[in-house]
Design a protein around this motif. Structure first.
Motif, PDB file in Angstrom:
ATOM      1  N   ASP A   1       0.900  -1.327   0.093  1.00 35.94           N
ATOM      2  CA  ASP A   1       0.083  -0.091   0.091  1.00 35.94           C
ATOM      3  C   ASP A   1       0.861   1.335   0.028  1.00 35.94           C
TER       4      ASP A   1
ATOM      5  N   GLU B   1      -5.448   5.954  -5.855  1.00 30.98           N
ATOM      6  CA  GLU B   1      -6.619   5.952  -5.059  1.00 30.98           C
ATOM      7  C   GLU B   1      -7.667   6.795  -6.118  1.00 30.98           C
TER       8      GLU B   1
ATOM      9  N   ASP C   1      -8.300  -2.391  -1.046  1.00 33.35           N
ATOM     10  CA  ASP C   1      -8.453  -0.994  -1.494  1.00 33.35           C
ATOM     11  C   ASP C   1      -9.776  -0.805  -2.221  1.00 33.35           C
TER      12      ASP C   1
ATOM     13  N   LEU D   1     -12.861  -1.673  -0.130  1.00 36.26           N
ATOM     14  CA  LEU D   1     -13.274  -0.592   0.756  1.00 36.26           C
ATOM     15  C   LEU D   1     -13.839   0.786   0.086  1.00 36.26           C
ATOM     16  N   HIS D   2     -13.178   0.982  -0.921  1.00 33.14           N
ATOM     17  CA  HIS D   2     -13.983   2.136  -1.890  1.00 33.14           C
ATOM     18  C   HIS D   2     -15.131   1.892  -2.243  1.00 33.14           C
TER      19      HIS D   2
ATOM     20  N   GLN E   1     -17.822   1.979   0.701  1.00 33.57           N
ATOM     21  CA  GLN E   1     -17.870   3.478   1.327  1.00 33.57           C
ATOM     22  C   GLN E   1     -18.596   4.218   0.276  1.00 33.57           C
TER      23      GLN E   1
ATOM     24  N   LYS F   1      -7.423  -4.664   7.463  1.00 28.07           N
ATOM     25  CA  LYS F   1      -7.910  -3.268   7.090  1.00 28.07           C
ATOM     26  C   LYS F   1      -9.650  -3.490   6.982  1.00 28.07           C
TER      27      LYS F   1
ATOM     28  N   LYS G   1     -11.081  -2.926  10.584  1.00 29.61           N
ATOM     29  CA  LYS G   1     -10.834  -1.283  11.240  1.00 29.61           C
ATOM     30  C   LYS G   1     -11.659  -0.405  10.576  1.00 29.61           C
ATOM     31  N   GLN G   2     -11.919  -0.787   9.059  1.00 29.36           N
ATOM     32  CA  GLN G   2     -12.301   0.334   8.212  1.00 29.36           C
ATOM     33  C   GLN G   2     -13.735   0.028   7.813  1.00 29.36           C
ATOM     34  N   ALA G   3     -14.234  -1.279   7.476  1.00 25.04           N
ATOM     35  CA  ALA G   3     -15.445  -1.585   6.937  1.00 25.04           C
ATOM     36  C   ALA G   3     -16.563  -1.124   7.746  1.00 25.04           C
TER      37      ALA G   3
END
Length: 259
Positions: A24, A36, A71, A74-75, A78, A105, A108-110
């Motif tokens: 990353d 990104e 990546d 998660l994009h 979101q 990841k 933590k992020q989803a």
């Protein structure tokens, strides 16, 4: 006994296992964080086509092939969350180390209400997925690394619903470059491997990148291969002076044999 192609594929998977921890960070630095931006733009374009064919973005089934450290997944989550939509998500990658980092990841992020299922699989065999199960398949910077590309494209066609969308984001071979395109090619072929080696301590992995681009197919050639499996290209978008391309294809709504 494994064929030479199977052995080469195993080496590529091992290479990604080796660089997973710095993957990353290296991508962000090498692309000046443009990777990104390209991912987000490509996803927005893909979801517009999904909406055009499905009529809404509710209860989607999405598969991200060669998902790496998640990546794209998660994009997508979101983006859909901002639209008030949820999806059943599959992240598929043959690298166990990439998937381990992806799991961290995601935890933590989803959003908790967005289930993401990870599968350690090669693109050529998506056997856990049913026929015509997915509304959207994405593969970002991964198709070059699939040596049995034709089998993978057949699997994409098999698992997509009629009217489902395939998004390919990739460094494609470009046979006609302008001045800026030539400079971009010089960067990816000469400068990028050196910087990648300094960041990851793995020169061979980043020397592999320009070699894999030169040995890969053009956008037009990919379009022909997609047509052969019943996927019609509906949009093409280029970034970095045609060094990176977004190809969007839709599965034909009429019956067509995959050859």
């Amino acid at each position: 006994m494994k064929s030479e192609r199977e052995q080469d594929q195993k080496k590529i998977i091992g290479m990604f296992n080796a660089i997973a921890k710095t993957y990353d960070t290296t991508n962000r630095i090498l692309s000046f964080r443009q990777d990104e931006k390209w991912r987000k733009d490509a996803i927005a374009r893909a979801l517009r086509w999904v909406y055009a064919f499905k009529g809404d973005l509710q209860n989607l089934a999405v598969g991200d092939v060669a998902c790496g450290t998640a990546d794209m997944l998660l994009h997508i989550v979101q983006d859909l969350e901002h639209k008030g939509s949820l999806a059943r998500m599959y992240g598929i990658d043959p690298s166990e180390e990439m998937l381990r980092l992806a799991q961290d990841k995601i935890a933590k992020q989803a959003p908790k209400q967005a289930p993401i299922q990870l599968e350690c699989l090669e693109a050529k065999n998506l056997s856990p997925l049913q026929n015509e199960e997915l509304d959207l398949i994405t593969i970002a910077y991964g198709l070059r690394n699939v040596l049995d590309r034709h089998a993978a494209l057949r699997e994409f066609s098999r698992t997509l619903k009629k009217g489902g969308v395939l998004l390919v984001l990739e460094f494609m071979r470009c046979d006609q470059r302008g001045i800026l395109g030539t400079l971009a090619h010089f960067y990816t072929s000469k400068i990028l491997p050196i910087i990648g080696m300094l960041l990851s301590r793995n020169y061979s992995a980043y020397a592999y990148l320009p070699a894999s681009i030169e040995d890969f197919i053009s956008v037009d050639e990919l379009e022909d291969e997609l047509n052969a499996v019943g996927l019609e290209v509906v949009e093409k978008k280029h970034y970095l002076y045609k060094s990176v391309s977004c190809i969007l294809a839709v599965k034909n709504t009429q019956e067509q044999a995959c050859t």
